[in-house]
Design an enzyme around this catalytic site. Sequence first.
Site, mmCIF file in Angstrom:
data_model
loop_
_atom_site.group_PDB
_atom_site.id
_atom_site.type_symbol
_atom_site.label_atom_id
_atom_site.label_comp_id
_atom_site.label_asym_id
_atom_site.label_seq_id
_atom_site.Cartn_x
_atom_site.Cartn_y
_atom_site.Cartn_z
ATOM 1 N N SER B 64 0.999 -1.159 -0.343
ATOM 2 C CA SER B 64 -0.431 0.225 0.136
ATOM 3 C C SER B 64 0.801 1.732 -0.134
ATOM 4 C CB SER B 64 -0.427 -0.208 1.194
ATOM 5 O OG SER B 64 -1.571 1.308 1.518
ATOM 6 N N LYS B 88 -3.723 2.689 -2.076
ATOM 7 C CA LYS B 88 -3.050 3.189 -1.578
ATOM 8 C C LYS B 88 -4.056 3.627 -0.578
ATOM 9 C CE LYS B 88 -1.257 7.279 -0.202
ATOM 10 N NZ LYS B 88 -0.101 7.042 0.492
ATOM 11 N N ASN B 112 9.698 8.146 4.300
ATOM 12 C CA ASN B 112 9.055 9.134 3.999
ATOM 13 C C ASN B 112 7.792 9.730 4.928
ATOM 14 O OD1 ASN B 112 5.922 7.950 3.302
ATOM 15 N ND2 ASN B 112 7.135 6.415 3.731
ATOM 16 N N GLY B 115 2.063 11.410 4.795
ATOM 17 C CA GLY B 115 0.282 12.059 5.123
ATOM 18 C C GLY B 115 -0.645 11.339 5.042
ATOM 19 N N ASN B 169 -4.628 -0.433 8.388
ATOM 20 C CA ASN B 169 -3.702 0.648 8.288
ATOM 21 C C ASN B 169 -3.567 0.915 9.677
ATOM 22 O OD1 ASN B 169 -1.817 2.290 8.197
ATOM 23 N ND2 ASN B 169 -1.757 3.418 6.541
ATOM 24 N N CYS B 172 0.937 3.600 10.139
ATOM 25 C CA CYS B 172 1.143 4.860 9.529
ATOM 26 C C CYS B 172 1.850 5.733 10.778
ATOM 27 C CB CYS B 172 0.083 5.252 8.913
ATOM 28 S SG CYS B 172 0.708 6.775 7.898
ATOM 29 N N THR B 236 6.607 1.044 7.649
ATOM 30 C CA THR B 236 7.678 1.560 7.589
ATOM 31 C C THR B 236 8.172 1.597 9.077
ATOM 32 O OG1 THR B 236 7.142 3.831 7.688
ATOM 33 C CG2 THR B 236 7.707 2.386 5.836
ATOM 34 N N GLY B 260 12.722 0.478 2.745
ATOM 35 C CA GLY B 260 13.300 -0.123 1.212
ATOM 36 C C GLY B 260 15.002 -1.014 2.125
ATOM 37 N N GLY B 308 7.246 -2.402 -2.005
ATOM 38 C CA GLY B 308 6.644 -1.752 -2.033
ATOM 39 C C GLY B 308 7.997 -0.744 -2.350
#
Lengths: 256, 355
Positions: B64, B88, B112, B115, B169, B172, B236, B260, B308
């Site tokens: 996502s 997303k 990142n 938001g 989610n 985040c 992340t 990453g 991702g």
Amino acid sequence: MYKIFKAKVIDNLPLNKKNYLLTIEPLDPISEPSPGQFYMVGTGNSFDPLLKRPFSYFRKTAQAIQFLYTVKGKGTAQMKALKPGDGMQVIGPLGTGYPKPPKGYIPLLIAGGIGIASLFSLAECFTKKPSLIYGSRCKDDLLILNELEKLGSELITCTDDCSFGREGMVTDVLTNFLDSPSSKGTSYMIYACGPKPMLAAISQIALDKHIKGYVSLEENMACGFGACLGCSVKTGKGYKRVCKEGPVFPIEDIVW
Amino acid sequence: MKGLYCPLAHSRPDIHRDSEVNSVFDSIQIRSRTIQSLTTTDYSMDLSVNIGKLKLKNPVMTASGTFGYGEEYADFVDLNLLGGIVVKGISLKPMEGNPAPRICETPCGMLNAIGLQNVGLKTFLRDKLPYLRNFDTKIVVNILGNSVQEYVRLAKTLVDTGVDGIELNVSCPNVKKGGMTFGIDPRSLAKLITAVKRTVSSTVLITKLSPNVSSIPDFSRVAEDAGSDAISLINTIPALSIDTETWKPRLANVTGGLSGPAIKPIALRMVWEASQAVSIPVIGIGGITNALDALEFLLAGASAVQVGTGNFLNPKATIEIISGLAAYLRRKNIQTIGDIIGGMKGTKSGHNPDH
């Protein structure tokens, strides 16, 4: 037509200490770019740097694409080390370029520093060559002057340190240009590319004088094709992606 | 090369032979060969996996927030080839996201702080979902809300339109409300999952876990006990990068989520811990850029993976991973990808994931 393609380096020419001209030959069939569009250029096989880097193309011919770049960080340092024959992966052409001026408008191009890269191809595509105001910090940063002269545009150069051309910033030159008697009665359409503060100042002048125009923006981006939303900038109509709706935006849209 | 700018004409080399071009090309050529063979012979390999009731044709999904609404990748990828697309994150109302700069690169990774910019449920249903429905792949919608009620409403509306799965989610790191607040508190997480599961009933519910907790096994079990059909991890990792010239953070949001290759070993450890702790399927996410990365996650116990940041480096990463997995099965003479899942050897006398 391939949107992601392999290319090989034909030439990587130093123009001075920190500015280079990279010439690559695409090895796959690709589509034609229009002025103001850009490519994501991947220079290595390693994960550091991780991401491809966005560059406006400087010139495109049947066989090759050229990029003007300034060595600034990790990505461009790696680019500088590219040798003829080296392979690379490139994505493009990407983004929305400069729209043609409507009938009756005279294009006026304003470049700051390496911003000349994206405006050169625009200048080239006009039959009647437009005026170009081109400024930088010092003489060394004024690139490809002989090419610009060959182009046949009216070229007004300026440097912050007065080492070449007129003294001062492009915004001063622009104001003088617009206020000069020869500009009376002309409807200009501004096309500007350069550092953000310069673009913000030009936009202010344009808005004050009710002149229309476009700016080409730069922002960090991860993908270049609209997925990561990393390059979004604030506009009067909400956040817009520099890589997709941009990099070229109407002056009045951007919230600086 | 007529018309090119070259002030020092003598410096231009002759065109080099292809064999001199560096290894980037070799790998690209090999990849395109394997993709070719995948579409012809490699369908004999069984790459299909099950995420609860959701049957994926292969274990490769998109993560996502890195694959837009699918259409952004249509120039690069035949979306029909994907195991699944996780779109997303969608909220009830559109979200405009954070100010720029929103991303920056760090060694082998990126931060990142987008938001959760998204078009909102209504536009998603009207403009984005119909497009995705054109493809023969499973569509999982990642949802985010500020309250249990919001998540429930989102899930219900989406399930009624027939999407294949819902991913919660709750992890985040880049928004003030909602998001991670559910992901790092076991009681609110359990309450949320229970409520959403009751609403979506037979549609597969995946809970995307935060790495920002003291115990992955504990949170994995919370998700399983509350009725989640699967878990996906990791989101992340909250992180920071500072510009030493300006002394400012490199992101306008100050902190952002690290993703990453830099996070892959951490993600892999957490996926292994999670798969030891629960019996529901685990979906591995974190720094996957090629088939070998995906294999590591499968060996650690993941039933599927999500790609991702790898999509940003190489928009064809997903399909190259799928063909790479098929090639691996053939080379190892393994008939079905299920035989790889959880296959890591030599861990019996090793570390106990619970401590």
